[in-house]
Write a protein that holds these residues in place. Structure first.
Motif, PDB file in Angstrom:
ATOM      1  N   GLN A 413       0.837  -1.204   0.000  1.00 23.82           N
ATOM      2  CA  GLN A 413       0.000   0.000   0.000  1.00 23.82           C
ATOM      3  C   GLN A 413       0.867   1.247   0.000  1.00 23.82           C
ATOM      4  OE1 GLN A 413      -2.530   0.367   3.430  1.00 23.82           O
ATOM      5  NE2 GLN A 413      -3.681   2.083   2.595  1.00 23.82           N
ATOM      6  N   LYS A 504     -11.432   6.419  -0.932  1.00 19.28           N
ATOM      7  CA  LYS A 504     -11.774   5.216  -0.176  1.00 19.28           C
ATOM      8  C   LYS A 504     -11.095   3.992  -0.785  1.00 19.28           C
ATOM      9  CE  LYS A 504     -15.893   2.687   1.427  1.00 19.28           C
ATOM     10  NZ  LYS A 504     -15.720   2.991   2.860  1.00 19.28           N
ATOM     11  N   ASP A 505     -10.334   3.284   0.045  1.00 16.38           N
ATOM     12  CA  ASP A 505      -9.754   1.981  -0.317  1.00 16.38           C
ATOM     13  C   ASP A 505      -8.841   2.025  -1.535  1.00 16.38           C
ATOM     14  OD1 ASP A 505     -11.175   0.851   1.792  1.00 16.38           O
ATOM     15  OD2 ASP A 505     -12.910   0.406   0.526  1.00 16.38           O
ATOM     16  N   MET A 506      -8.097   3.108  -1.724  1.00 13.67           N
ATOM     17  CA  MET A 506      -7.097   3.153  -2.790  1.00 13.67           C
ATOM     18  C   MET A 506      -6.026   4.179  -2.431  1.00 13.67           C
ATOM     19  SD  MET A 506      -8.890   5.099  -6.041  1.00 13.67           S
ATOM     20  CE  MET A 506     -10.436   4.203  -5.974  1.00 13.67           C
ATOM     21  N   THR A 573     -19.089   9.765   3.055  1.00 15.95           N
ATOM     22  CA  THR A 573     -18.493   9.530   1.740  1.00 15.95           C
ATOM     23  C   THR A 573     -19.148  10.403   0.687  1.00 15.95           C
ATOM     24  OG1 THR A 573     -18.038   7.234   2.348  1.00 15.95           O
ATOM     25  CG2 THR A 573     -17.901   7.790   0.013  1.00 15.95           C
TER      26      THR A 573
END
Length: 591
Positions: A413, A504-506, A573
């Motif tokens: 990551q 979100k999530d990247m 979000t």
């Protein structure tokens, strides 16, 4: 640089440097020389470069480039022959892209001698050649060159110490005064596209490069596609431009592209560019344009090298993750090994000596038969102990493997974030990213004497400062451009009620809106910050990118986590599409 530019530069250098004393000579890189020259009025630095792409000559100001710890042999030779001497004149070989710098100095026994340092600006064949001079001051015999040209490299012309100097073969072109209307008409320029039109004119006129050809055609009203070329107008503008340069009625300028970035330097006004800026001297123009060009190449090379290094690490981590996952799956069977050991212990009397396997009722699974492989050299009891040891080993390995897999995921990551930050990074940001990768152990530090003797200077450079933008409502939006900046922005330089955003999530940058407890952040500002978060992320080219936002007080860093890695809660979000047009409006408000 074409020969016309060199002619203007030659005149300028003679005016400013004639009889200047050679104070120092440096060679900061393989094909670059820097002369420090003193006149009665001032001290000048002269750059002579035989770079394969950016061969050039000009005076320059500012900080002198760093020199190698040991001067190259060519530099030491020049110091021996030329230092403390005088620059007598600068001249050009006809209309060729070749400059000759004539120096006078004293040799070892105190006699006055002359040398000629020749700069050949010829693309990848560019060279710097030191020769002796004959009684007329003309190049005679090669002393040495910055690039040696052997017979294997060129059958036409060798450049080696001791050989007589031979000028480059002349080009079959006409002087600008000899070019006629019929010559230009014969080129059939109206039938050619823009670049081919420029090159055709270059091939006819000595000393004219593509930039000058483009400017001449533009002034003649013949630059646009489909517009008939008037040969008489081209000849008129050709002579006007060259005469203007030679007689000083044309003034140096810098051509700017559509983004206002310096793209070309010339000893005349560049009307053919979207815009141009007049400058005081041609050297100023050349220094600015080449600094921009060399900087872009350096930035591109550094970015490519960092990207390749990061991708190589990611490949290794993926392979390591696959291996760890396989070991983790195997280790989860530790209970099965314990059961086999229990069955062998309970039914040891049923196991025959020397057997390679045995089938026993499994009292853990409704007495279903279970076949157990055996080591024929061991007894039933010793086989049972072997299975107990295997079960214990795999059980102990599970948390270690899970911890290792977690670390691999964090490292991947982290490196994915680095790939995002490499997008649009400038030279300073790239260096900060390299320093960060070195600190985290992904790159080996470049050990130099200067860094070892001044370690604190490197630390003070830090990770740089986040980009700062102003929203339509006047709110400050800060964007981290590397992981170290993200940590400092989120965890140290922001207030608890500031708004923190992240895709979100990247992988992506941390974005913070400076807010206060009493006032709610307007929806338009929140959306603009979300657009920046999406743009500076892996989702730049995606639609409906989810962007989480929460207050800074709900963001924290896990112990031992890599830079840039945080956890958060109480988030909401937003879904945004970072269309280039919308984002550019915000990017233009950068402070």
């Amino acid at each position: 640089m074409d020969a016309l530019t060199l002619r203007a530069l030659c005149m300028d250098l003679n005016r400013r440097l004639k009889l200047a004393r050679v104070d120092k000579i440096h060679q900061p890189s393989e094909r670059d020389l820097i002369f420090t020259l003193r006149t009665r009025e001032a001290t000048h630095r002269l750059l002579l470069s035989a770079h394969k792409t950016f061969a050039r000559a000009h005076l320059f100001t500012g900080e002198r480039p760093k020199n190698p710890e040991e001067p190259p042999m060519f530099c030491m030779l020049l110091r021996k022959r030329l230092e403390s001497g005088r620059l007598l004149e600068v001249r050009q070989q006809g209309w060729d892209r070749v400059l000759e710098f004539v120096f006078e100095s004293l040799n070892e026994i105190g006699d006055t001698v002359q040398h000629v340092l020749i700069l050949e600006v010829m693309g990848k064949h560019s060279n710097l050649i030191l020769t002796t001079a004959n009684d007329a001051g003309q190049p005679e015999r090669i002393v040495d060159s910055i690039v040696h040209v052997t017979r294997e490299m060129s059958r036409v012309r060798q450049v080696l110490p001791g050989l007589p100097y031979q000028p480059a073969p002349p080009q079959n072109k006409k002087s600008y005064l000899e070019v006629t209307v019929e010559d230009v008409a014969a080129l059939e320029l109206s039938e050619k596209s823009g670049k081919r039109k420029n090159l055709a004119l270059c091939g006819l006129v000595a000393g004219i490069g593509p930039t000058a050809a483009r400017e001449i055609l533009y002034r003649a009203g013949s630059a646009e596609e489909g517009v008939p070329v008037r040969a008489d107008a081209v000849v008129r503008e050709l002579r006007s431009l060259v005469d203007g340069v030679l007689h000083g009625t044309e003034h140096p300028s810098i051509g700017l592209d559509e983004l206002g970035i310096p793209a070309e330097a010339a000893p005349y006004a560049l009307h053919s560019y979207p815009s141009f800026r007049a400058v005081e001297s041609l050297s100023d123009a050349l220094q600015l344009v080449y600094a921009e060009a060399v900087g872009r190449v350096h930035t591109s090379n550094l970015s490519r090298d960092l990207e390749n290094a990061v991708l190589a690490h990611l490949d290794r981590l993926r392979g390591k993750r696959q291996k760890m996952q396989e070991q983790h799956a195997e280790s989860q069977d530790f209970e099965q090994y314990r059961i086999q050991g229990e069955l062998l212990t309970a039914y040891a009397h049923l196991v025959q000596k020397g057997a390679t396997e045995v089938t026993l009722p499994n009292f853990y699974d409704d007495e279903k038969p279970l076949t157990i492989p055996l080591d024929p050299a061991l007894s039933a009891t010793h086989n049972a102990q072997r299975y107990f040891r295997l079960a214990s080993k795999k059980k102990r390995a599970l948390p270690l493997l899970e911890k290792e897999l977690e670390q691999i995921e964090q490292d991947m990551q982290y490196l994915e974030n680095i790939l995002v930050y490499l997008q649009d990074a400038n030279a300073e940001q790239l260096q900060a990213l390299r320093d960060e990768l070195e600190k985290e152990g992904f790159l080996q530090p470049k050990a130099t004497r200067k860094r070892r003797s001044h370690p604190q200077k490197r630390a003070s450079g830090g990770a740089g400062t986040p980009d700062v933008y102003v929203s339509s409502d006047g709110y400050t939006i800060r964007v981290g451009r590397n992981n170290a900046q993200n940590d400092r922005l989120t965890l140290k330089s922001s207030q608890p009620f500031d708004i923190w955003l992240h895709v979100k999530d990247m992988p992506g940058s941390h974005v913070v809106i400076t807010a206060n407890r009493a006032t709610e952040v307007p929806e338009r500002t929140l959306e603009e910050a979300a657009l920046l978060a999406a743009y500076f992320s892996k989702g730049r080219n995606s639609a409906n990118v989810p962007v989480d936002f929460t207050q800074i007080r709900h963001v924290w860093k896990p112990n031992g986590a890599r830079p840039g890695h945080v956890l958060y809660d109480h988030q909401k979000t937003l879904y945004v599409t970072p269309e280039r047009g919308h984002v550019e409006e915000i990017l233009r408000r950068k402070q």
